[in-house]
Design an enzyme around this catalytic site. Sequence first.
Site, PDB file in Angstrom:
ATOM      1  N   GLY A  67      52.111  26.314  18.131  1.00 29.11           N
ATOM      2  CA  GLY A  67      51.931  25.275  19.151  1.00 29.11           C
ATOM      3  C   GLY A  67      51.061  25.761  20.296  1.00 29.11           C
ATOM      4  N   ARG A  75      27.291  33.185  17.729  1.00 31.87           N
ATOM      5  CA  ARG A  75      28.271  32.387  16.969  1.00 31.87           C
ATOM      6  C   ARG A  75      29.335  31.803  17.887  1.00 31.87           C
ATOM      7  NH1 ARG A  75      28.652  36.627  11.884  1.00 31.87           N
ATOM      8  NH2 ARG A  75      26.562  36.154  11.095  1.00 31.87           N
ATOM      9  N   CYS A  85      55.158  31.408  21.852  1.00 32.19           N
ATOM     10  CA  CYS A  85      56.199  30.411  21.579  1.00 32.19           C
ATOM     11  C   CYS A  85      56.922  30.906  20.327  1.00 32.19           C
ATOM     12  CB  CYS A  85      55.616  28.999  21.435  1.00 32.19           C
ATOM     13  SG  CYS A  85      54.435  28.776  20.095  1.00 32.19           S
ATOM     14  N   GLY A  86      57.745  30.082  19.715  1.00 29.08           N
ATOM     15  CA  GLY A  86      58.518  30.565  18.569  1.00 29.08           C
ATOM     16  C   GLY A  86      57.636  31.113  17.461  1.00 29.08           C
ATOM     17  N   THR A  87      56.690  30.300  17.029  1.00 32.94           N
ATOM     18  CA  THR A  87      55.782  30.711  15.957  1.00 32.94           C
ATOM     19  C   THR A  87      54.413  31.160  16.463  1.00 32.94           C
ATOM     20  OG1 THR A  87      54.980  28.448  15.791  1.00 32.94           O
ATOM     21  CG2 THR A  87      56.788  29.069  14.307  1.00 32.94           C
ATOM     22  N   ASP A 106      57.400  29.749  26.053  1.00 39.79           N
ATOM     23  CA  ASP A 106      58.484  28.770  26.132  1.00 39.79           C
ATOM     24  C   ASP A 106      59.809  29.509  25.939  1.00 39.79           C
ATOM     25  OD1 ASP A 106      58.716  29.222  23.406  1.00 39.79           O
ATOM     26  OD2 ASP A 106      58.477  27.120  22.818  1.00 39.79           O
ATOM     27  N   HIS A 107      60.881  28.736  25.870  1.00 41.87           N
ATOM     28  CA  HIS A 107      62.225  29.332  25.764  1.00 41.87           C
ATOM     29  C   HIS A 107      62.369  30.218  24.523  1.00 41.87           C
ATOM     30  CE1 HIS A 107      62.028  25.568  23.588  1.00 41.87           C
ATOM     31  NE2 HIS A 107      62.971  26.037  22.773  1.00 41.87           N
ATOM     32  N   HIS A 114      27.503  38.019  16.911  1.00 37.34           N
ATOM     33  CA  HIS A 114      28.769  37.325  17.184  1.00 37.34           C
ATOM     34  C   HIS A 114      28.710  36.526  18.483  1.00 37.34           C
ATOM     35  CE1 HIS A 114      30.403  39.380  13.790  1.00 37.34           C
ATOM     36  NE2 HIS A 114      30.054  40.546  14.302  1.00 37.34           N
ATOM     37  N   HIS A 136      34.871  40.403  16.951  1.00 33.71           N
ATOM     38  CA  HIS A 136      33.989  39.346  16.455  1.00 33.71           C
ATOM     39  C   HIS A 136      34.125  38.016  17.198  1.00 33.71           C
ATOM     40  CE1 HIS A 136      33.041  41.140  12.199  1.00 33.71           C
ATOM     41  NE2 HIS A 136      32.803  41.991  13.183  1.00 33.71           N
TER      42      HIS A 136
HETATM   43  C1  RB5 Z   1      60.538  25.583  19.881  1.00 35.10           C
HETATM   44  O1  RB5 Z   1      61.680  25.289  19.150  1.00 35.10           O
HETATM   45  C2  RB5 Z   1      59.346  25.786  18.951  1.00 35.10           C
HETATM   46  O2  RB5 Z   1      58.998  24.582  18.355  1.00 35.10           O
HETATM   47  C3  RB5 Z   1      58.174  26.373  19.718  1.00 35.10           C
HETATM   48  O3  RB5 Z   1      58.562  27.563  20.286  1.00 35.10           O
HETATM   49  C4  RB5 Z   1      56.929  26.700  18.908  1.00 35.10           C
HETATM   50  O4  RB5 Z   1      57.220  27.482  17.807  1.00 35.10           O
HETATM   51  C5  RB5 Z   1      56.024  25.593  18.630  1.00 35.10           C
HETATM   52  O5  RB5 Z   1      54.978  25.732  17.993  1.00 35.10           O
END
Ligand code: RB5
Length: 146
Positions: free
Chosen positions: A74, A140, A69-71, A12-13, A137, A102
């Site tokens: 998601g 599993r 994505c950011g984290t 994503d962005h 594995h 694994h």
């Molecule tokens: C975007 O702002 C952020 O929510 C997305 O990149 C991500 O981290 C979602 O899990």
Amino acid sequence: METGKPIIIGCDHAAYELKEKIKAYLMDKGYPVFDAGTKSQVSVNYVDFGKKVAHAVSKGKYSKGILLCGTGLGMSMVANRFAGVRAALCSDLFAAKMSRLHNDSNILVLGGRVLGDILAFEIIQTWLDTGFEGGRHLERIQTIDN
Ligand code: RB5
């Protein structure tokens, strides 16, 4: 890993910049890459791009994918809804290695707001260079889809 089959990559962005750097890294190493987008920093819903990549891996069109994505959270949630997808969110080399040994992970998920580019490259390289151990594995992971 064989370098013949393209790796599908999507983001994503929030991770667009890192995805572009990763694409350049992979292409420089001789890995063919298919970019499923997003293709700019304009705000998008990560779900749309996670679905594209996970669907293609689930259907066997690609054997490996990378999602960002950011984290990374998601994208992991989305990707792991697809049959046959084993998406692993990794922020360190040990997790990247074990997710292959694994869990036979077929999608690597990275957080663009979590990782620096050099660590991201190292994680990707470890993930690509590590094979599945099989044996106990295999049984599993087979039960995941059952
Ligand atoms: C975007 O702002 C952020 O929510 C997305 O990149 C991500 O981290 C979602 O899990």
